[in-house]
Design a protein around this motif. Structure first.
Motif, PDB file in Angstrom:
ATOM      1  N   ASP A 153       1.890  12.423  -9.783  1.00  0.00           N
ATOM      2  CA  ASP A 153       1.546  13.847  -9.705  1.00  0.00           C
ATOM      3  C   ASP A 153       2.711  14.729 -10.163  1.00  0.00           C
ATOM      4  N   LYS A 154       3.942  14.296  -9.843  1.00  0.00           N
ATOM      5  CA  LYS A 154       5.116  15.082 -10.214  1.00  0.00           C
ATOM      6  C   LYS A 154       5.468  14.944 -11.695  1.00  0.00           C
ATOM      7  N   SER A 155       4.986  13.880 -12.328  1.00  0.00           N
ATOM      8  CA  SER A 155       5.385  13.591 -13.708  1.00  0.00           C
ATOM      9  C   SER A 155       4.468  14.218 -14.743  1.00  0.00           C
ATOM     10  N   ILE A 156       3.229  14.490 -14.369  1.00  0.00           N
ATOM     11  CA  ILE A 156       2.255  14.948 -15.361  1.00  0.00           C
ATOM     12  C   ILE A 156       2.198  16.471 -15.410  1.00  0.00           C
ATOM     13  N   GLU A 164      14.464  -0.858   4.203  1.00  0.00           N
ATOM     14  CA  GLU A 164      15.190  -1.359   3.037  1.00  0.00           C
ATOM     15  C   GLU A 164      14.880  -0.463   1.842  1.00  0.00           C
ATOM     16  N   ARG A 165      15.822  -0.431   0.910  1.00  0.00           N
ATOM     17  CA  ARG A 165      15.640   0.348  -0.312  1.00  0.00           C
ATOM     18  C   ARG A 165      15.439  -0.624  -1.473  1.00  0.00           C
ATOM     19  N   ILE A 166      14.284  -0.516  -2.121  1.00  0.00           N
ATOM     20  CA  ILE A 166      14.012  -1.379  -3.271  1.00  0.00           C
ATOM     21  C   ILE A 166      13.626  -0.505  -4.455  1.00  0.00           C
ATOM     22  N   TYR A 167      13.890  -1.012  -5.641  1.00  0.00           N
ATOM     23  CA  TYR A 167      13.549  -0.290  -6.863  1.00  0.00           C
ATOM     24  C   TYR A 167      12.244  -0.859  -7.418  1.00  0.00           C
ATOM     25  N   VAL A 168      11.359   0.036  -7.790  1.00  0.00           N
ATOM     26  CA  VAL A 168      10.049  -0.334  -8.317  1.00  0.00           C
ATOM     27  C   VAL A 168       9.911   0.264  -9.713  1.00  0.00           C
ATOM     28  N   THR A 169       9.273  -0.463 -10.590  1.00  0.00           N
ATOM     29  CA  THR A 169       8.995   0.053 -11.941  1.00  0.00           C
ATOM     30  C   THR A 169       7.503  -0.019 -12.222  1.00  0.00           C
ATOM     31  N   VAL A 170       7.106   0.710 -13.247  1.00  0.00           N
ATOM     32  CA  VAL A 170       5.721   0.654 -13.707  1.00  0.00           C
ATOM     33  C   VAL A 170       5.710   0.433 -15.209  1.00  0.00           C
ATOM     34  N   SER A 171       4.571  -0.039 -15.695  1.00  0.00           N
ATOM     35  CA  SER A 171       4.336  -0.154 -17.135  1.00  0.00           C
ATOM     36  C   SER A 171       3.163   0.746 -17.496  1.00  0.00           C
ATOM     37  N   VAL A 172       3.162   1.239 -18.739  1.00  0.00           N
ATOM     38  CA  VAL A 172       2.127   2.184 -19.165  1.00  0.00           C
ATOM     39  C   VAL A 172       1.547   1.762 -20.503  1.00  0.00           C
ATOM     40  N   GLY A 173       0.230   1.779 -20.588  1.00  0.00           N
ATOM     41  CA  GLY A 173      -0.462   1.627 -21.865  1.00  0.00           C
ATOM     42  C   GLY A 173      -1.349   2.834 -22.066  1.00  0.00           C
ATOM     43  N   ASP A 202       0.830  -1.209   0.000  1.00  0.00           N
ATOM     44  CA  ASP A 202       0.000   0.000   0.000  1.00  0.00           C
ATOM     45  C   ASP A 202       0.866   1.260   0.000  1.00  0.00           C
ATOM     46  N   SER A 203       1.955   1.241   0.771  1.00  0.00           N
ATOM     47  CA  SER A 203       2.828   2.423   0.808  1.00  0.00           C
ATOM     48  C   SER A 203       3.478   2.665  -0.547  1.00  0.00           C
ATOM     49  N   VAL A 204       3.776   1.588  -1.276  1.00  0.00           N
ATOM     50  CA  VAL A 204       4.327   1.725  -2.628  1.00  0.00           C
ATOM     51  C   VAL A 204       3.295   2.389  -3.545  1.00  0.00           C
ATOM     52  N   LEU A 205       2.024   1.956  -3.438  1.00  0.00           N
ATOM     53  CA  LEU A 205       0.974   2.549  -4.267  1.00  0.00           C
ATOM     54  C   LEU A 205       0.822   4.040  -3.979  1.00  0.00           C
ATOM     55  N   VAL A 206       0.870   4.389  -2.693  1.00  0.00           N
ATOM     56  CA  VAL A 206       0.747   5.804  -2.327  1.00  0.00           C
ATOM     57  C   VAL A 206       1.898   6.610  -2.918  1.00  0.00           C
ATOM     58  N   GLU A 207       3.117   6.068  -2.814  1.00  0.00           N
ATOM     59  CA  GLU A 207       4.292   6.779  -3.321  1.00  0.00           C
ATOM     60  C   GLU A 207       4.256   6.870  -4.849  1.00  0.00           C
ATOM     61  N   VAL A 208       3.815   5.801  -5.511  1.00  0.00           N
ATOM     62  CA  VAL A 208       3.696   5.848  -6.980  1.00  0.00           C
ATOM     63  C   VAL A 208       2.703   6.939  -7.385  1.00  0.00           C
ATOM     64  N   GLY A 209       1.575   7.029  -6.647  1.00  0.00           N
ATOM     65  CA  GLY A 209       0.605   8.088  -6.936  1.00  0.00           C
ATOM     66  C   GLY A 209       1.218   9.464  -6.807  1.00  0.00           C
ATOM     67  N   ASP A 229       6.868   8.167 -20.818  1.00  0.00           N
ATOM     68  CA  ASP A 229       8.289   7.901 -20.563  1.00  0.00           C
ATOM     69  C   ASP A 229       8.776   8.619 -19.297  1.00  0.00           C
ATOM     70  N   ARG A 230       8.287   9.834 -19.096  1.00  0.00           N
ATOM     71  CA  ARG A 230       8.673  10.574 -17.897  1.00  0.00           C
ATOM     72  C   ARG A 230       8.183   9.855 -16.633  1.00  0.00           C
ATOM     73  N   ILE A 231       6.974   9.270 -16.710  1.00  0.00           N
ATOM     74  CA  ILE A 231       6.438   8.511 -15.567  1.00  0.00           C
ATOM     75  C   ILE A 231       7.346   7.329 -15.245  1.00  0.00           C
ATOM     76  N   LEU A 232       7.756   6.592 -16.293  1.00  0.00           N
ATOM     77  CA  LEU A 232       8.645   5.446 -16.084  1.00  0.00           C
ATOM     78  C   LEU A 232       9.927   5.882 -15.378  1.00  0.00           C
ATOM     79  N   GLN A 233      10.504   6.958 -15.857  1.00  0.00           N
ATOM     80  CA  GLN A 233      11.778   7.420 -15.317  1.00  0.00           C
ATOM     81  C   GLN A 233      11.636   7.908 -13.872  1.00  0.00           C
ATOM     82  N   THR A 234      10.562   8.659 -13.600  1.00  0.00           N
ATOM     83  CA  THR A 234      10.363   9.205 -12.258  1.00  0.00           C
ATOM     84  C   THR A 234      10.184   8.093 -11.231  1.00  0.00           C
ATOM     85  N   VAL A 235       9.505   7.020 -11.619  1.00  0.00           N
ATOM     86  CA  VAL A 235       9.289   5.914 -10.678  1.00  0.00           C
ATOM     87  C   VAL A 235      10.565   5.111 -10.473  1.00  0.00           C
TER      88      VAL A 235
END
Length: 573
Positions: A209-212, A259-268, A198-205, A243-249
């Protein structure tokens, strides 16, 4: 009354009883002498105001000083109207307590007037309603916003997208709708727990906001997916933002359990209005492109693409769409009625209204030829509104018939259609009780909470609700309890050839047990033989529908000849 009871020592036992009742309820009674501006209180006023007894407002002026300045004008208008005899005194507003916080109260009272008609005393009751107002505010918030991320929820996002689509079509703009999915969220939930997910979802949201751009809209589609509306954007601009969304995430790791983990997203994404003209279709196409992106290795962008065959089908659809618009304008839309009968007596119980269209030569065009195109082009709201008008006209014309009416999944979330229904049947309960609104099982399960609200609103108007094509989806006992429908129509695929299909027989028996437990009426569609009708009747089906009892007809004789007669309408087999 408070003053006279105390001053004249009259019936103090009654006063004590009133005080006890008020203290138990939490309400506070007051008497406001308008001539002296003095206030007297009965009940736990100190608790209501959070003040010592000697600090409780003793005059109307000091009381007004404790009312929230935003609410005071409305209260004064209500008082003025009440003193003039033009309205009841009944309002809600906020008062400041001893801690400086504002609490909601419901204030209701009545004024006494002198022999000359001048107001002399206002007696009223204050009821604390802060908890109720907080609950209402929360419900109002949840009606539009996702509780976890704080972004628009799916319903509000769809409404915003519909508006953007309408604007794009009206002003010849182009835009895009993006579906953004968090990659491997299930693995994060398994490895770190659902709270971490859930915290990952909040942070992705927040990173979305910063990417658009400032005018773009973010909402949560549900699960691991977000949606982004770009109301005015070319294909290239949408691709750049994706592409900016992918990079920002991906560029900054997420902090999870130290712990520090890297998360990615996919966009259609899908372009509109060229590739889609409805929010439902845009959601589906963007999520289809999102699945392609995930299948392509994730952490990438995929636009929705039409094949040559799809382009040709789209051009054909546009031609059919124009023909439907012309048919609406020329009043070539009609309803055909199919009988639904009692399983034992075969007496007509109700009719199902089925949409038909006349072509320019006067020939009937079956709904299956044009409805899929209408849905694709976003015209179902207009069609369903016209169907509602025709159905209500015939219900008024034939006072002894009950009618079921199919609506699309899009209309099931259309508040304007509900308002149209409400305006027509609120003053005609005789019509409301004879109307059954059918929604398909797949549409009902698409957004269960929204469907439940729709079902509740329709039933509150006095109409009944049926689930059509039951068995085609994955409805559970919990789903049926949530939807609280009146009627279940078993999908015809389970009825056709049921005598030779033991699995379908088992399904129907289990469904009947579930329906009876919830006190639902059951209808079997696609009944084509006397043997099928007899079997289903023995199994306990309530109502039967199919070609054995009659095909859909426009103004059939058995309807028009009998519907105005008194008593039960009997369908002649």
């Amino acid at each position: 009354m408070l003053r006279s009871a105390r001053d004249n020592n009259i019936d103090l036992s009654l006063l004590d009883q009133m005080t006890t009742a008020l203290e138990s309820s939490g309400d506070v009674m007051y008497e406001w002498d308008l001539a002296t501006d003095s206030l007297m209180w009965l009940g736990r006023a100190a608790s209501l105001f959070g003040l010592e007894d000697n600090l409780i407002p003793a005059t109307g002026e000091t009381y007004h000083n404790r009312i929230n300045p935003e609410d005071l004008p409305a209260r004064m208008r209500n008082l003025t109207d009440h003193f003039a005899g033009e309205a009841y005194y009944d309002c809600e507003y906020r008062i400041r307590d001893g801690s400086g916080n504002f609490q909601w109260v419901h204030d209701r009272g009545a004024v006494d007037v002198s022999t000359t008609g001048a107001p002399t005393r206002l007696t009223g009751v204050l009821r604390p309603v802060t908890v109720k107002k907080q609950a209402e505010a929360r419900l109002e918030y949840l009606a539009s916003y996702d509780e976890l991320s704080g972004h628009f929820n799916k319903l509000r996002l769809r409404e915003s997208l519909d508006f953007s689509l309408e604007q794009a079509i009206r002003y010849s703009n182009v835009g895009a709708f993006l579906a953004v999915g968090v990659d491997h969220l299930g693995m994060i939930n398994t490895a770190y727990g659902f709270e971490a997910g859930d915290s990952v979802l909040v942070e992705v949201g927040e990173r979305l906001d910063k990417s658009i751009r400032g005018a773009d809209i973010v909402g949560r589609l549900g699960g691991d997916r977000f949606g982004v509306i770009m109301s005015v954007a070319s294909h290239e601009e949408a691709d750049t933002i994706a592409d900016r969304i992918l990079q920002t995430v991906r560029e900054t790791p997420f902090e999870i359990n130290d712990e520090r983990i890297y998360v990615t997203v996919s966009v259609g994404f899908v372009d509109f209005p060229e590739q889609t003209k409805t929010s439902f279709d845009a959601f589906a196409k963007a999520e289809s492109a999102l699945l392609d992106a995930k299948s392509n290795g994730r952490d990438c962008v995929k636009p929705y693409e039409l094949t040559v065959e799809q382009c040709e089908n789209y051009r054909t659809s546009m031609i059919i769409g124009e023909e439907v618009k012309l048919a609406l304008k020329e009043d070539r839309i009609a309803l055909a009625y199919q009988p639904i009968v009692d399983s034992e007596t075969h007496e007509l119980v109700l009719v199902e209204a089925l949409l038909r269209m006349f072509d320019r030569d006067g020939q009937i065009v079956p709904a299956g030829r044009f409805i899929p195109v209408v849905e694709q082009l976003g015209m179902m709201r207009v069609i369903d509104r016209r169907v509602l008008e025709l159905a209500l006209e015939d219900l008024a014309r034939y006072p002894n018939i009950t009618m079921s009416l199919n609506i699309s999944g899009l209309t099931a979330s259309d508040r304007s259609w509900l308002r149209a229904l409400s305006s027509r049947v609120k003053s005609r309960p005789d019509i409301a009780k004879r109307l059954i609104v059918e929604i398909t099982e797949t549409a009902a399960l698409h957004d269960l909470e929204e469907s439940a609200r729709f079902v509740s609103a329709v039933r509150q108007l006095g109409c009944k609700v049926a689930i059509d094509d039951f068995g085609a989806g994955y409805t559970t006992f919990r789903h049926l309890k949530t939807l609280t429908v009146d009627i279940i129509k078993i999908d015809g695929s389970f009825i056709a050839g049921i005598l030779d299909n033991e699995e379908n027989q088992i399904f129907v028996r289990n469904l009947l047990g579930l329906a009876k437990a919830l006190n639902h009426t059951t209808i079997a569609e696609f009944v084509e033989t006397a043997e099928e009708a007899e079997f289903l009747s023995r199994e306990g089906i309530d109502l039967l529908q199919g070609f054995y009892f009659g095909q859909p007809e426009i103004k059939p004789d058995w309807l028009t000849n009998n519907a105005e007669a008194e008593g039960t309408i009997v369908f002649p087999k």
